[in-house]
Design a protein around this motif. Structure first.
Motif, PDB file in Angstrom:
ATOM      1  N   PRO A  25       0.794  -1.245   0.000  1.00 20.51           N
ATOM      2  CA  PRO A  25       0.000   0.000   0.000  1.00 20.51           C
ATOM      3  C   PRO A  25       0.819   1.284   0.000  1.00 20.51           C
ATOM      4  O   PRO A  25       0.463   2.238  -0.703  1.00 20.51           O
ATOM      5  CB  PRO A  25      -0.859  -0.128   1.257  1.00 20.51           C
ATOM      6  N   VAL A  26       1.930   1.309   0.739  1.00 24.71           N
ATOM      7  CA  VAL A  26       2.703   2.548   0.793  1.00 24.71           C
ATOM      8  C   VAL A  26       3.556   2.700  -0.465  1.00 24.71           C
ATOM      9  O   VAL A  26       3.697   3.792  -1.010  1.00 24.71           O
ATOM     10  CB  VAL A  26       3.564   2.624   2.067  1.00 24.71           C
ATOM     11  N   TYR A  27       4.086   1.580  -0.958  1.00 24.51           N
ATOM     12  CA  TYR A  27       4.808   1.620  -2.242  1.00 24.51           C
ATOM     13  C   TYR A  27       3.873   2.171  -3.315  1.00 24.51           C
ATOM     14  O   TYR A  27       4.251   3.058  -4.089  1.00 24.51           O
ATOM     15  CB  TYR A  27       5.283   0.221  -2.603  1.00 24.51           C
ATOM     16  N   SER A  28       2.639   1.662  -3.330  1.00 23.95           N
ATOM     17  CA  SER A  28       1.645   2.116  -4.308  1.00 23.95           C
ATOM     18  C   SER A  28       1.355   3.603  -4.118  1.00 23.95           C
ATOM     19  O   SER A  28       1.288   4.367  -5.090  1.00 23.95           O
ATOM     20  CB  SER A  28       0.352   1.316  -4.156  1.00 23.95           C
ATOM     21  N   ALA A  29       1.215   4.033  -2.872  1.00 28.88           N
ATOM     22  CA  ALA A  29       0.966   5.457  -2.612  1.00 28.88           C
ATOM     23  C   ALA A  29       2.111   6.307  -3.147  1.00 28.88           C
ATOM     24  O   ALA A  29       1.894   7.355  -3.768  1.00 28.88           O
ATOM     25  CB  ALA A  29       0.808   5.690  -1.108  1.00 28.88           C
ATOM     26  N   SER A  30       3.349   5.842  -2.923  1.00 25.82           N
ATOM     27  CA  SER A  30       4.507   6.622  -3.384  1.00 25.82           C
ATOM     28  C   SER A  30       4.497   6.741  -4.903  1.00 25.82           C
ATOM     29  O   SER A  30       4.789   7.802  -5.463  1.00 25.82           O
ATOM     30  CB  SER A  30       5.807   5.976  -2.899  1.00 25.82           C
ATOM     31  N   LYS A  31       4.112   5.671  -5.578  1.00 22.14           N
ATOM     32  CA  LYS A  31       4.128   5.672  -7.040  1.00 22.14           C
ATOM     33  C   LYS A  31       2.942   6.446  -7.620  1.00 22.14           C
ATOM     34  O   LYS A  31       3.061   7.054  -8.693  1.00 22.14           O
ATOM     35  CB  LYS A  31       4.159   4.236  -7.546  1.00 22.14           C
ATOM     36  N   HIS A  32       1.793   6.418  -6.928  1.00 22.68           N
ATOM     37  CA  HIS A  32       0.683   7.304  -7.317  1.00 22.68           C
ATOM     38  C   HIS A  32       1.127   8.762  -7.210  1.00 22.68           C
ATOM     39  O   HIS A  32       0.816   9.596  -8.060  1.00 22.68           O
ATOM     40  CB  HIS A  32      -0.536   7.068  -6.414  1.00 22.68           C
ATOM     41  N   GLY A  33       1.890   9.049  -6.145  1.00 25.87           N
ATOM     42  CA  GLY A  33       2.371  10.419  -5.950  1.00 25.87           C
ATOM     43  C   GLY A  33       3.310  10.855  -7.048  1.00 25.87           C
ATOM     44  O   GLY A  33       3.267  11.996  -7.511  1.00 25.87           O
ATOM     45  N   VAL A  34       4.156   9.943  -7.509  1.00 26.58           N
ATOM     46  CA  VAL A  34       5.090  10.269  -8.592  1.00 26.58           C
ATOM     47  C   VAL A  34       4.319  10.668  -9.852  1.00 26.58           C
ATOM     48  O   VAL A  34       4.651  11.648 -10.529  1.00 26.58           O
ATOM     49  CB  VAL A  34       6.030   9.083  -8.894  1.00 26.58           C
ATOM     50  N   ILE A  35       3.241   9.943 -10.133  1.00 23.51           N
ATOM     51  CA  ILE A  35       2.442  10.245 -11.326  1.00 23.51           C
ATOM     52  C   ILE A  35       1.759  11.601 -11.177  1.00 23.51           C
ATOM     53  O   ILE A  35       1.807  12.458 -12.069  1.00 23.51           O
ATOM     54  CB  ILE A  35       1.409   9.136 -11.596  1.00 23.51           C
ATOM     55  N   GLY A  36       1.129  11.821 -10.017  1.00 21.36           N
ATOM     56  CA  GLY A  36       0.425  13.091  -9.819  1.00 21.36           C
ATOM     57  C   GLY A  36       1.360  14.278  -9.886  1.00 21.36           C
ATOM     58  O   GLY A  36       1.071  15.281 -10.549  1.00 21.36           O
ATOM     59  N   PHE A  37       2.534  14.147  -9.244  1.00 19.31           N
ATOM     60  CA  PHE A  37       3.499  15.253  -9.262  1.00 19.31           C
ATOM     61  C   PHE A  37       4.034  15.481 -10.675  1.00 19.31           C
ATOM     62  O   PHE A  37       4.115  16.604 -11.156  1.00 19.31           O
ATOM     63  CB  PHE A  37       4.657  14.953  -8.310  1.00 19.31           C
ATOM     64  N   THR A  38       4.382  14.377 -11.347  1.00 19.73           N
ATOM     65  CA  THR A  38       4.982  14.502 -12.678  1.00 19.73           C
ATOM     66  C   THR A  38       4.022  15.157 -13.661  1.00 19.73           C
ATOM     67  O   THR A  38       4.410  16.075 -14.409  1.00 19.73           O
ATOM     68  CB  THR A  38       5.416  13.114 -13.187  1.00 19.73           C
ATOM     69  N   ARG A  39       2.765  14.720 -13.650  1.00 20.76           N
ATOM     70  CA  ARG A  39       1.780  15.321 -14.577  1.00 20.76           C
ATOM     71  C   ARG A  39       1.570  16.797 -14.242  1.00 20.76           C
ATOM     72  O   ARG A  39       1.398  17.652 -15.117  1.00 20.76           O
ATOM     73  CB  ARG A  39       0.465  14.561 -14.528  1.00 20.76           C
ATOM     74  N   SER A  40       1.615  17.111 -12.933  1.00 21.17           N
ATOM     75  CA  SER A  40       1.367  18.500 -12.523  1.00 21.17           C
ATOM     76  C   SER A  40       2.538  19.411 -12.884  1.00 21.17           C
ATOM     77  O   SER A  40       2.349  20.498 -13.433  1.00 21.17           O
ATOM     78  CB  SER A  40       1.103  18.546 -11.023  1.00 21.17           C
ATOM     79  N   ILE A  41       3.754  18.961 -12.614  1.00 23.73           N
ATOM     80  CA  ILE A  41       4.920  19.817 -12.897  1.00 23.73           C
ATOM     81  C   ILE A  41       5.140  19.924 -14.406  1.00 23.73           C
ATOM     82  O   ILE A  41       5.635  20.923 -14.912  1.00 23.73           O
ATOM     83  CB  ILE A  41       6.181  19.311 -12.161  1.00 23.73           C
ATOM     84  N   ALA A  42       4.701  18.887 -15.132  1.00 24.23           N
ATOM     85  CA  ALA A  42       4.776  18.956 -16.596  1.00 24.23           C
ATOM     86  C   ALA A  42       3.845  20.054 -17.117  1.00 24.23           C
ATOM     87  O   ALA A  42       4.203  20.816 -18.029  1.00 24.23           O
ATOM     88  CB  ALA A  42       4.385  17.617 -17.206  1.00 24.23           C
ATOM     89  N   ALA A  43       2.663  20.146 -16.513  1.00 20.70           N
ATOM     90  CA  ALA A  43       1.718  21.202 -16.922  1.00 20.70           C
ATOM     91  C   ALA A  43       2.310  22.580 -16.610  1.00 20.70           C
ATOM     92  O   ALA A  43       2.229  23.503 -17.423  1.00 20.70           O
ATOM     93  CB  ALA A  43       0.392  21.011 -16.204  1.00 20.70           C
ATOM     94  N   MET A  44       2.956  22.696 -15.449  1.00 16.47           N
ATOM     95  CA  MET A  44       3.572  23.977 -15.077  1.00 16.47           C
ATOM     96  C   MET A  44       4.719  24.314 -16.023  1.00 16.47           C
ATOM     97  O   MET A  44       4.896  25.451 -16.449  1.00 16.47           O
ATOM     98  CB  MET A  44       4.102  23.899 -13.641  1.00 16.47           C
ATOM     99  N   ALA A  45       5.484  23.298 -16.394  1.00 18.68           N
ATOM    100  CA  ALA A  45       6.612  23.516 -17.314  1.00 18.68           C
ATOM    101  C   ALA A  45       6.118  24.024 -18.659  1.00 18.68           C
ATOM    102  O   ALA A  45       6.773  24.847 -19.308  1.00 18.68           O
ATOM    103  CB  ALA A  45       7.396  22.219 -17.494  1.00 18.68           C
ATOM    104  N   SER A  46       4.934  23.551 -19.056  1.00 16.99           N
ATOM    105  CA  SER A  46       4.349  24.011 -20.319  1.00 16.99           C
ATOM    106  C   SER A  46       3.837  25.441 -20.183  1.00 16.99           C
ATOM    107  O   SER A  46       4.149  26.320 -20.985  1.00 16.99           O
ATOM    108  CB  SER A  46       3.208  23.072 -20.726  1.00 16.99           C
ATOM    109  N   ILE A  47       3.070  25.685 -19.121  1.00 16.51           N
ATOM    110  CA  ILE A  47       2.529  27.026 -18.866  1.00 16.51           C
ATOM    111  C   ILE A  47       3.665  28.048 -18.739  1.00 16.51           C
ATOM    112  O   ILE A  47       3.601  29.138 -19.292  1.00 16.51           O
ATOM    113  CB  ILE A  47       1.693  27.020 -17.569  1.00 16.51           C
ATOM    114  N   GLY A  48       4.737  27.616 -18.046  1.00 21.33           N
ATOM    115  CA  GLY A  48       5.832  28.558 -17.780  1.00 21.33           C
ATOM    116  C   GLY A  48       6.901  28.592 -18.840  1.00 21.33           C
ATOM    117  O   GLY A  48       7.903  29.289 -18.706  1.00 21.33           O
ATOM    118  N   ASN A  49       6.691  27.814 -19.929  1.00 20.68           N
ATOM    119  CA  ASN A  49       7.688  27.791 -21.023  1.00 20.68           C
ATOM    120  C   ASN A  49       9.095  27.504 -20.498  1.00 20.68           C
ATOM    121  O   ASN A  49      10.067  28.173 -20.850  1.00 20.68           O
ATOM    122  CB  ASN A  49       7.677  29.128 -21.788  1.00 20.68           C
ATOM    123  N   TYR A  50       9.186  26.448 -19.675  1.00 18.28           N
ATOM    124  CA  TYR A  50      10.485  26.096 -19.101  1.00 18.28           C
ATOM    125  C   TYR A  50      11.436  25.544 -20.149  1.00 18.28           C
ATOM    126  O   TYR A  50      12.650  25.516 -19.964  1.00 18.28           O
ATOM    127  CB  TYR A  50      10.316  25.041 -18.016  1.00 18.28           C
TER     128      TYR A  50
END
Ligand SMILES: NC(=O)C1=CN([C@@H]2O[C@H](COP(=O)(O)OP(=O)(O)OC[C@H]3O[C@@H](n4cnc5c(N)ncnc54)[C@H](O)[C@@H]3O)[C@@H](O)[C@H]2O)C=CC1
Ligand SMILES: CC/C=C\C[C@H](O)/C=C/C=C\C=C\C=C\C(=O)[C@@H](O)C/C=C\CCC(=O)O
Length: 264
Positions: free
Chosen positions: A149-174
């Motif tokens: 369960p915690v391994y799964s939680a950590s990996k769910h978090g990786v997906i959520g963070f990655t998709r979110s920071i990718a959106a910011m990178a696009s918005i911010g023209n990184y």
């Protein structure tokens, strides 16, 4: 981006999926910093790769990615040695349901921290030259994992963070693309943790259930994950992508509805 002539930093590079990624990137002409806490395995890995690719293509850096100073120092040593950073793979991970805080620290917090340090160096808004970041999740980041369960939680978090920071990178023209890879079971030493009570804790009693899953779903070769990595590096349209790799369907992608995609 083609990896030829580029500089990559791969965490958890001494064995398993990380080592396969290093070898694939070397085959593609990249130079790499191999970051791992395991000095013996790391130096053995470098010595073996030096024979095939020469000693100037890789730099081994012993580093515990959960130590902020060590992690930042690893990035700084990489840029000092090679002069730049173009590709970052936050791959280091553990499976430990007993010391579950460690699992969160390695698999999620260190991936977040590594991504932010990588963005400091590559973000065109900071004077960087752009680049690509790949964070390693798991199919356990997309599906429940009753016995982890915690391994799964950590990996769910990786997906959520990655998709979110990718959106910011696009918005911010990184000028930086950020993607994640979700493999099913892969033939690496990590699988040995299933048989260890010090890793599985209260879920140790279910180790045979996990093994049944592995028999049912099959076990992937690390080289296929490395091929998926290169595909994400080379595909300039890939940002916020969730790549899945399974024995049944090979390399494919999670599809998201319009409502699930960030409106940028
Ligand atoms: N093996 C599998 O079935 C799957 C693995 N993954 C993920 O792939 C990534 C790589 O896993 P594997 O190659 O299978 O594992 P592995 O155990 O074979 O290799 C992991 C490497 O990371 C290093 N590492 C662990 N903690 C560290 C720390 N605190 N600081 C620096 N280095 C550290 C280890 O020394 C080791 O060299 C992990 O994030 C894992 O969760 C995802 C799906 C399936
Ligand atoms: C000690 C091992 C620790 C972690 C290994 C890994 O990170 C965990 C994997 C957990 C679950 C894997 C499930 C695999 C399922 C399958 O391969 C197939 O049933 C495909 C299932 C879903 C994929 C759907 C799709 O292909 O779109």
């Amino acid at each position: 981006m083609y990896a030829n002539g580029k500089v990559a930093l791969v965490t958890g590079a001494a064995q398993g999926i990380g080592r396969a990624m290093v070898e694939e990137l070397l085959n593609k002409g990249a130079a790499l910093a191999m970051v791992d806490q395991n000095r013996i395995a790391g130096e053995q890995c470098k010595a073996s790769l030096d024979e095939k690719f020469g000693s100037n293509r890789t730099l081994f850096i012993q580093c515990d990615v959960t130590d902020q100073e060590q992690l930042r120092d690893a990035f700084q040593r990489t840029v000092k040695h090679f002069g730049r950073l173009d590709i970052l793979v936050n791959n280091a991970g553990v499976n430990n349901e007993k010391d579950w805080e460690k699992t969160i620290e390695v698999n999620l917090i260190s991936v977040i921290r590594g991504t932010y340090i990588g963005l400091e160096l590559m973000n065109k808004k900071n004077g960087g030259q752009g680049g690509v970041i790949i964070n390693i999740s798991s199919l356990a980041g997309l599906t429940p994992a009753a016995y982890q369960p915690v391994y799964s939680a950590s990996k769910h978090g990786v997906i959520g963070f990655t998709r979110s920071i990718a959106a910011m990178a696009s918005i911010g023209n990184y000028g930086v693309r950020v993607n994640t890879v979700c493999p099913a079971f892969v033939d690496t030493p990590l699988l040995e943790s299933i048989d260890k009570e010090e890793n599985m804790g209260e879920y140790f009693q279910y180790k045979d259930n996990i093994k049944d899953m592995m028999k049912l779903f099959g076990i992937l070769d690390p080289s296929l994950i490395a091929q998926g990595l290169v595909r994400l590096i080379e595909d300039e349209t890939a940002n916020g992508a969730v790549m899945k790799i399974t024995t049944s369907r090979g390399i494919h992608f999670e599809e998201f509805s319009a409502q699930q995609r960030t409106k940028v």
